[in-house]
Write an enzyme that holds these catalytic residues in place. Structure first.
Site, PDB file in Angstrom:
ATOM      1  N   ARG A  89       0.841  -1.200   0.000  1.00 11.11           N
ATOM      2  CA  ARG A  89       0.000   0.000   0.000  1.00 11.11           C
ATOM      3  C   ARG A  89       0.878   1.254   0.000  1.00 11.11           C
ATOM      4  O   ARG A  89       0.528   2.276  -0.573  1.00 11.11           O
ATOM      5  CB  ARG A  89      -0.919  -0.007   1.220  1.00 11.11           C
ATOM      6  N   HIS A 176      -3.796   0.792   8.453  1.00  4.77           N
ATOM      7  CA  HIS A 176      -4.320  -0.161   7.472  1.00  4.77           C
ATOM      8  C   HIS A 176      -3.143  -0.683   6.662  1.00  4.77           C
ATOM      9  O   HIS A 176      -2.860  -0.228   5.565  1.00  4.77           O
ATOM     10  CB  HIS A 176      -5.333   0.545   6.565  1.00  4.77           C
TER      11      HIS A 176
END
Length: 320
Positions: A89, A176
């Site tokens: 990410r 996250h």
């Protein structure tokens, strides 16, 4: 009485799925925005043409103009580059930061009263940047991560115990990413904490540890299987859960990336924490108590997010 207006910024896989879900649930009328000419218009028309069969009356519009999101009650941001196999990410940081600047300014100028939910990765850094660029109050800007990560955790636990997912509660703290903290101690099956289920012989610590790790790797697992993109059904349903809590003032207790001002030892940044979402946006952060081991894992996750935020400041001097 006018229907709520929901602006979806980004008409990719998540954006299109969001538009369909908003229409099916009749949460409001949809404006689907994307810079790719024809894509939002085509998806909006396709979904609208399913209305007679599905039985919804929501109006859907595709656009390349931020002016069309004017007065939106909710903005859900998915714009940016998705992950591909081999990418973390965090690899998306530089590309998607520029996108957040454009989106933030568009929301600031056209929908300053909206409740904003960011889905773009790397999530915690992007929602921070989006709030900075938009200038909206921190309680009206949040990130969709914890609901999704918790849903994955709940799914794996329900599979392990062969029980209904409705009876499994779980939440995930922290950023996250690979350092997220699925909370075993605060997760239950019909009110029975997971550690007690180990004592009852329902599972083992080793199996729970494997489920925790699979939850951390949940996004990468899907990226590896799809090979051409990342998850979109579960992220979309998670964001809808948050939007519905806001629009209907449900006071839902949902984990999400929220701006912390001292809660859980975090100050001045966004990170995944349990929150209460109602008509006031993020109305409260639940300052749960953590064991030393849990706090250490959470702090490690917070530090990873801090690193990304500092990298954002290095890329765009206006954020420093």
């Amino acid at each position: 009485m006018a229907r709520p207006k929901i602006a979806l910024i980004g008409a990719g896989q998540i954006g299109g799925t969001l538009a369909h879900l908003v229409a099916l649930k009749e949460l409001g009328d949809v404006v689907l925005f994307d810079i790719a000419e024809g894509t939002p218009e085509g998806k909006a028309l396709d979904i609208a043409e399913s209305g007679p069969s599905e039985g919804f009356d929501a109006k859907l519009k595709g656009t390349q103009s931020y002016a069309d999101i004017a007065g939106a009650d909710v903005c859900i941001v998915t714009a940016g580059v998705p992950r591909k196999p081999g990418m973390s990410r965090d690899d998306l940081l530089g590309i998607n930061l520029k996108v957040m600047k454009s989106v933030g300014e568009g929301i600031r100028d056209n929908a300053p009263d909206a409740f904003v939910i960011c889905i773009t990765n790397p999530l915690d850094a992007m929602v921070w940047a989006l709030q900075q660029f938009s200038g909206l109050p921190a309680n009206k800007v949040c990130g969709m991560a914890g609901v999704l990560d918790s849903a994955r955790f709940r799914h794996f636990l329900a599979e392990e115990f062969n029980v209904s997912m409705k009876d499994v509660t779980a939440f995930v703290l922290g950023g996250h990413g690979d350092t997220m903290v699925p909370s075993v101690r605060y997760s239950t099956v019909a009110g029975i904490p997971l550690p007690d289920l180990i004592k009852m012989g329902w599972t083992s610590q080793e199996k729970l540890d494997a489920i925790v790790q699979r939850t951390r790797d949940g996004g990468a697992e899907i990226v590896g299987l799809l090979k051409t993109g990342s998850a979109y059904y579960a992220p979309a349903t998670s964001a809808i859960e948050m939007a519905e809590a806001y629009l209907k003032d449900q006071k839902r207790v949902l984990p999400c990336a929220a701006y912390c001002n001292g809660e859980l030892g975090v100050k001045g940044m966004y990170v995944g924490v349990p929150t209460v979402i109602g008509a006031g946006g993020i109305e409260r952060i639940i300052d749960v108590s953590l064991t030393k081991e849990e706090q250490d894992m959470f702090d490690n996750s917070v530090n990873a997010v801090k690193g990304l935020v500092e990298a954002c400041k290095g890329i765009d001097g206006s954020l420093a």
